[in-house]
Scaffold this motif. Structure first.
Motif, mmCIF file in Angstrom:
data_model
loop_
_atom_site.group_PDB
_atom_site.id
_atom_site.type_symbol
_atom_site.label_atom_id
_atom_site.label_comp_id
_atom_site.label_asym_id
_atom_site.label_seq_id
_atom_site.Cartn_x
_atom_site.Cartn_y
_atom_site.Cartn_z
ATOM 1 N N GLU A 1 0.840 -1.219 0.000
ATOM 2 C CA GLU A 1 0.000 0.000 0.000
ATOM 3 C C GLU A 1 0.870 1.262 0.000
ATOM 4 O O GLU A 1 1.723 1.437 0.874
ATOM 5 C CB GLU A 1 -0.910 -0.016 1.237
ATOM 6 N N PRO A 2 0.627 2.172 -0.963
ATOM 7 C CA PRO A 2 1.399 3.416 -0.981
ATOM 8 C C PRO A 2 1.174 4.216 0.292
ATOM 9 O O PRO A 2 0.124 4.107 0.915
ATOM 10 C CB PRO A 2 0.830 4.190 -2.183
ATOM 11 N N SER A 3 2.135 5.017 0.668
ATOM 12 C CA SER A 3 2.081 5.988 1.776
ATOM 13 C C SER A 3 2.386 5.419 3.150
ATOM 14 O O SER A 3 2.755 6.182 4.042
ATOM 15 C CB SER A 3 0.711 6.687 1.907
ATOM 16 N N GLN B 1 -6.237 11.792 0.716
ATOM 17 C CA GLN B 1 -6.201 11.549 -0.729
ATOM 18 C C GLN B 1 -5.062 12.253 -1.452
ATOM 19 O O GLN B 1 -4.522 11.724 -2.409
ATOM 20 C CB GLN B 1 -7.549 11.901 -1.372
ATOM 21 N N ARG B 2 -4.681 13.476 -0.971
ATOM 22 C CA ARG B 2 -3.646 14.215 -1.693
ATOM 23 C C ARG B 2 -2.345 13.404 -1.749
ATOM 24 O O ARG B 2 -1.835 13.092 -2.822
ATOM 25 C CB ARG B 2 -3.409 15.576 -1.065
ATOM 26 N N MET C 1 -2.946 9.855 -3.481
ATOM 27 C CA MET C 1 -3.166 9.800 -4.927
ATOM 28 C C MET C 1 -1.877 10.024 -5.711
ATOM 29 O O MET C 1 -1.714 9.491 -6.800
ATOM 30 C CB MET C 1 -4.246 10.806 -5.363
ATOM 31 N N THR C 2 -0.949 10.819 -5.150
ATOM 32 C CA THR C 2 0.312 11.036 -5.861
ATOM 33 C C THR C 2 0.995 9.688 -6.073
ATOM 34 O O THR C 2 1.427 9.340 -7.176
ATOM 35 C CB THR C 2 1.247 11.935 -5.002
ATOM 36 N N LEU C 3 1.061 8.909 -4.981
ATOM 37 C CA LEU C 3 1.699 7.593 -5.079
ATOM 38 C C LEU C 3 0.851 6.618 -5.887
ATOM 39 O O LEU C 3 1.361 5.814 -6.657
ATOM 40 C CB LEU C 3 1.949 7.046 -3.668
ATOM 41 N N HIS C 4 -0.457 6.713 -5.691
ATOM 42 C CA HIS C 4 -1.362 5.817 -6.397
ATOM 43 C C HIS C 4 -1.226 6.015 -7.912
ATOM 44 O O HIS C 4 -1.145 5.056 -8.678
ATOM 45 C CB HIS C 4 -2.787 6.113 -5.938
ATOM 46 N N ASN C 5 -1.158 7.287 -8.314
ATOM 47 C CA ASN C 5 -1.015 7.577 -9.742
ATOM 48 C C ASN C 5 0.293 7.014 -10.281
ATOM 49 O O ASN C 5 0.370 6.540 -11.413
ATOM 50 C CB ASN C 5 -1.087 9.088 -9.994
#
Ligand code: MEV
Length: 399
Positions: free
Chosen positions: A87-89, A382-383, A386-390
């Motif tokens: 999982e990112p983050s 989300q901020r 989402m950077t990592l998710h993208n």
């Protein structure tokens, strides 16, 4: 005169120095050759032969990212925390939280000791007579249990106590007995030792008492094997661009009340804690499902499912988090022994005992909990997420 430089886990800009730089740092930390370490990490550690020694019907291996969260100061000792998670983050959040927490003196943690419970279900027509017989001969039963695992006894562990519970089934009013065998499991997770002892006792009781033994298995509600961890964050370390420190502290305290009072929120709050814990358990080859089961059962021990951690304001206006959590982990046996990367993870942690591993995992849990609450109570998750998710989507070629 030689100057002794105290080693520190505090790393600033570690995410910017690249993988090679981090491997060099970690190689230095564990005093191993960086080239060999990189080879091990590239291969994922586990060979196909090892994989077949672990489980059945093996086709291959399955890789996940192996990361390290720096900045941990626990009981005045420096730790790098190995984490395996997709999982990112989570890793970044853990490292950031540990950085803020060390400004308040780091984590302080205690361990209850390594006692686990084995349960033996006994069906009988005369529960009271059997209960009394079991209690009368307790020392004999403990001796029989210990004969079943001389290895554990030789390292200072073994069965230490026994109690008998009477459970009434509200379905039909019938009664059965459940023996709780309490075993000191030292540095093992303990499942094998306990199950062996429970099965041996059941055999003996079946011969000697008017009982039909049914289940013989450890309980994952390891409430005699817990870590209690605390962390304090000074008020001035809390502020952000958009929120004052007081606002952030009060919003985190209010978020805790939400999780304490509402099981829907408690489940998510506790999931954030387990993000950190499971990652350490996976990295060290431990049974994370056992710890998950224990954590959630413990969270509901008083009849309502609640948050495992509590965040509150201290008299000096700082934010303090605390948590008690069952932590059935081991540093001997199973995958911890066979998996070369799990062995590396234990080396990075520099743990000599299950106690230290349990404490490290619990601190990663509290760190992730703080990071999640801080984000949720301010800008939202989300901020950053989402950077990592993208980035992951891009890597996967998903538009
Ligand atoms: C996501 O993996 C974890 C969080 O949902 C935890 C929480 O809500 O406290 C962000």
């Amino acid at each position: 005169m030689t100057l002794k430089i105290k080693r520190t886990s505090r790393k600033s800009g570690w995410h910017r120095i690249g993988r090679e730089g981090r491997i060099n740092d970690v190689a230095h930390w564990v005093q191993e050759d960086a080239y060999e370490l990189e080879n091990l990490l590239d291969s994922g550690g586990l060979s196909s032969t090892h994989a077949e020694e672990l489980v059945e019907n093996v086709l291959g291996r399955y890789a996940l990212p192996f990361s390290v969260a720096p900045n941990f100061l626990i009981n005045n000792r420096e730790y790098l925390i190995p984490m395996v998670i997709e999982e990112p983050s989570v890793v970044a959040a853990c490292a950031n939280a540990a950085r803020l927490i060390r400004q308040g003196g780091g984590f302080s943690a205690t361990y209850s000791g390594s006692r686990m419970i084995g349960q033996i279900q006994l069906l009988t027509d005369d529960p009271e007579a059997v209960r009394l017989k079991l209690l009368e001969n307790k020392e004999e039963w403990l001796a029989i249990a210990n004969e079943a695992d001389p290895g554990l006894v030789s390292v200072g562990g073994g069965a230490v106590d026994m109690s008998v519970r009477r459970i009434e089934d509200d379905l039909d009013g019938s009664v059965f007995l459940v023996v709780h065998l309490v075993v000191e499991v030292c540095d093992a997770m303990g499942a094998n030792a306990i199950n062996t002892m429970a099965e041996r006792l059941a055999e003996v009781w079946e011969e000697r008492l008017p009982v039909s033994p049914n289940l013989r298995i450890l309980s994952n509600l390891a409430d005699q094997r817990t870590v209690t961890v605390e962390a304090k964050i000074p008020l001035n370390a809390l502020k952000s661009e958009d929120f004052s420190a007081e606002e952030i502290r009060d919003r985190i305290v209010s978020a805790t009340r939400f999780a304490w009072l509402d099981p829907y929120r408690a489940a998510t709050h506790n999931k954030g804690i387990m993000n950190g814990i499971d990652a350490v358990l996976l990295a060290t080859g431990n049974d994370w499902r056992a710890v998950e089961a224990g954590a959630h059962a413990y969270a509901a021990r008083n009849g309502q499912y609640r948050s495992l951690s509590v965040w509150e304001t201290t008299p000096d206006k700082a934010l303090k988090g605390s948590m008690t959590i069952p932590m059935a982990v081991g540093i001997v046996g199973g995958a911890t022994k066979i998996h070369p990367t799990a062995r590396l993870a234990l080396k990075i942690l520099d743990t000599k005992s299950a106690e230290e591993l349990a404490i490290a995992a619990a601190t990663a849990g509290l760190a992730n909990n703080f990071a999640a609450l801080r984000a949720l109570a301010t800008e939202g998750i989300q901020r950053g997420h989402m950077t990592l998710h993208n980035r992951s989507r891009k890597l996967a070629g998903t538009p």
